[in-house]
Structure formats: structure tokens, C-alpha cells
Motif scaffolding. Structure first.
Motif, short mmCIF file in Angstrom:
data_model
loop_
_atom_site.label_atom_id
_atom_site.label_comp_id
_atom_site.label_asym_id
_atom_site.label_seq_id
_atom_site.Cartn_x
_atom_site.Cartn_y
_atom_site.Cartn_z
N PRO A 17 36.87 37.01 42.24
CA PRO A 17 38.16 37.40 42.60
C PRO A 17 38.45 38.59 41.58
N ALA A 18 39.03 39.53 42.36
CA ALA A 18 39.52 40.93 41.85
C ALA A 18 38.39 41.77 41.44
N LYS A 19 37.40 41.70 42.27
CA LYS A 19 36.27 42.21 41.84
C LYS A 19 36.41 43.72 42.13
N LEU A 20 37.15 44.19 42.89
CA LEU A 20 37.53 45.76 43.13
C LEU A 20 38.20 46.34 42.08
N MET A 21 38.97 45.60 41.25
CA MET A 21 39.71 46.21 40.26
C MET A 21 38.99 46.02 38.78
N GLN A 22 37.84 45.53 38.85
CA GLN A 22 37.09 45.49 37.56
C GLN A 22 36.65 46.91 37.07
N PRO A 23 36.63 47.12 35.67
CA PRO A 23 36.19 48.26 35.09
C PRO A 23 34.46 48.71 35.24
N LEU A 24 34.46 49.91 35.91
CA LEU A 24 33.09 50.40 35.91
C LEU A 24 33.03 51.84 35.33
N GLY A 25 32.62 51.74 34.03
CA GLY A 25 32.62 53.00 33.20
C GLY A 25 33.97 53.40 33.16
N ASN A 26 34.48 54.42 33.58
CA ASN A 26 36.14 54.81 33.09
C ASN A 26 36.83 54.70 34.44
N LYS A 27 36.34 54.18 35.32
CA LYS A 27 37.19 53.72 36.64
C LYS A 27 36.94 52.49 37.14
#
Length: 240
Positions: A17-27
Motif C-alpha cells: 500500500p502507498a508504494k508510489l509515495m514511498q521515498p526513494l532518495g530525495n523523491k
């Protein structure tokens, strides 16, 4: 020929859930996907199609383009079809929202199949890569595809295809779920009911085959990381 990239982005993923809003680096994951797609400079326009106010705000607040879905949708294809229904566009490329490391070269190769006289009859195209680890062929989470000698798809399956009864050298192709469509083909797809093979395999593009429309397949060396689990996110962080 106007080309547009659409990124379907659903907030409530079942496995993560909410994987697209997880932080990856600074975005966030979805911002990486959007901005990397824009950076290819292959498209006249790039847009996120989402059911989420959170994702919509994430994209638009950073200068990107997004549209809110008006209906509930069963698939990403349905979501992007709604988004482009009133837009004049020739080729639509569906970039998965959970592919933050999307690259220019495979997308350019996919778009090229629509060019020239040979491309006039292509309605739908997609990507595949050769399995280098044969253990992965037996994993039903990895969709396999077989093609004819013109690189048109014959079948997609979660089973091992072809079955190598003769034990001869053969390539096994891993289907990568990035699609490009002519607009009419996409709109027709959304009007057709789910077909029997599609329902059995849980592979959306079988609907095209069951209506007599092959997918033109291109072989790519694509090393993206689809974010389906927390482990995938950790893997992507190593690249970033």
C-alpha cells in the motif's frame, strides 16, 4: 504523429500500500517515474492519471501534469483511456507508475515500431527481454511470451512457454508490462469485456490476442526495478 506518455498511478496497491509515495532518495517513487519519463524528451506530453488526491498533489505541486480519474477502474489501461478520451493523440505509451528507473532507450525502441510503412499496421506494441536465469522462467509471477518470425506475439502465459520437449537451444522471453497503443486500439480495448484466457491467466494483454490483434514485441535490455514489495524498494535504493 503526436506521442504522449501516460502513467497510471493507483494509491491502494494490494501487496505494498502507498508504494508510489514511498521515498526513494530525495523523491517519491512516482516523482522519479514521472520526471524520468519527461527527461527522455520522447513525448509531446507526459501525464499521471490517478485516483488519489495525494498522488495528484505530489505531481502538480512539483510542476508536473496529473489528472484525477472520474471512475473506478479495473486496470491501468482503463485509467489512461479515460484520461485521453478527449485528447487528440496518435500514440499513447503506458509507463507503469512503479517503474522509477525507466530509461530512454527501450521507450524509443518501442515507439519506433509505429514509424514508416511497416508501422502503419501496428496497433499495440510491448517489450520483452531474454531470460538470463532459467530458474526465473518457472516463476509464475514472470509472464512469458512467444513470438512469430516477425516479432508478433503468439501467446502470453505464466506457464513455461515454449515447453522444450526436444531439449534444443531456445530463447525464453520475459514480458515487460510497458505498452504503446494507437488511440483507437486502446479505446476499443476498454469497450471489450474481459476474455476467457485473460481471466484465467490474469494477463491483461491476452484480451488483444483474443480479438485477433497481435502485439508487436521489441527485445530490450531493460534493467528497471518494479516496486511491488518493500524488498523491491530496497533494491531500487541501491541504484539511486
Amino acid at each position: 504523429m503526436k506521442k504522449m506518455a501516460l502513467i497510471p498511478a493507483r494509491y491502494a496497491a494490494t501487496r505494498f500500500p502507498a508504494k508510489l509515495m514511498q521515498p526513494l532518495g530525495n523523491k517519491t517513487v512516482i516523482r522519479h517515474t514521472y520526471e524520468n519519463t519527461v527527461a527522455t524528451q520522447l513525448f509531446d506530453d507526459v501525464m499521471v492519471a490517478t485516483d488519489s488526491d495525494i498522488i495528484y498533489h505530489e505531481i502538480t505541486s512539483h510542476g508536473g501534469k496529473a489528472v484525477m480519474s472520474k471512475k473506478q477502474h479495473e486496470s491501468g489501461s482503463d485509467r489512461i483511456a479515460e484520461a485521453v478520451e478527449e485528447i487528440e493523440v496518435d500514440i499513447i505509451l503506458n509507463v507503469q507508475g512503479d517503474e522509477p528507473l525507466i530509461q530512454k532507450e527501450p521507450l524509443a525502441k518501442l515507439l519506433q515500431v509505429f514509424e514508416g510503412d511497416a508501422g502503419k499496421n501496428v496497433q499495440v506494441a510491448s517489450m520483452m527481454k531474454i531470460f538470463t536465469d532459467l530458474r526465473m522462467v518457472e516463476d509464475p509471477n514472470n509472464v512469458k511470451v512467444v513470438v512469430d518470425n516477425k516479432m508478433n506475439s503468439l501467446f502470453f502465459s505464466r506457464s513455461v512457454i515454449p515447453y522444450n520437449r526436444a531439449a534444443i537451444p531456445v530463447n525464453y522471453y520475459h514480458h515487460i508490462g510497458v505498452y504503446a497503443f494507437r488511440k483507437k486500439a486502446l479505446m476499443n480495448f476498454t469497450q471489450w469485456p474481459i476474455t476467457p484466457l485473460e481471466a484465467a491467466e490474469k494477463i491483461e494483454c491476452l484480451r488483444y490476442l483474443e480479438h485477433g490483434i497481435p502485439l508487436k514485441m521489441v527485445v530490450v535490455d531493460f534493467k528497471g526495478v518494479g516496486i511491488d514489495t518493500p524488498q523491491d524498494l530496497e533494491h531500487a535504493k541501491q541504484y539511486v
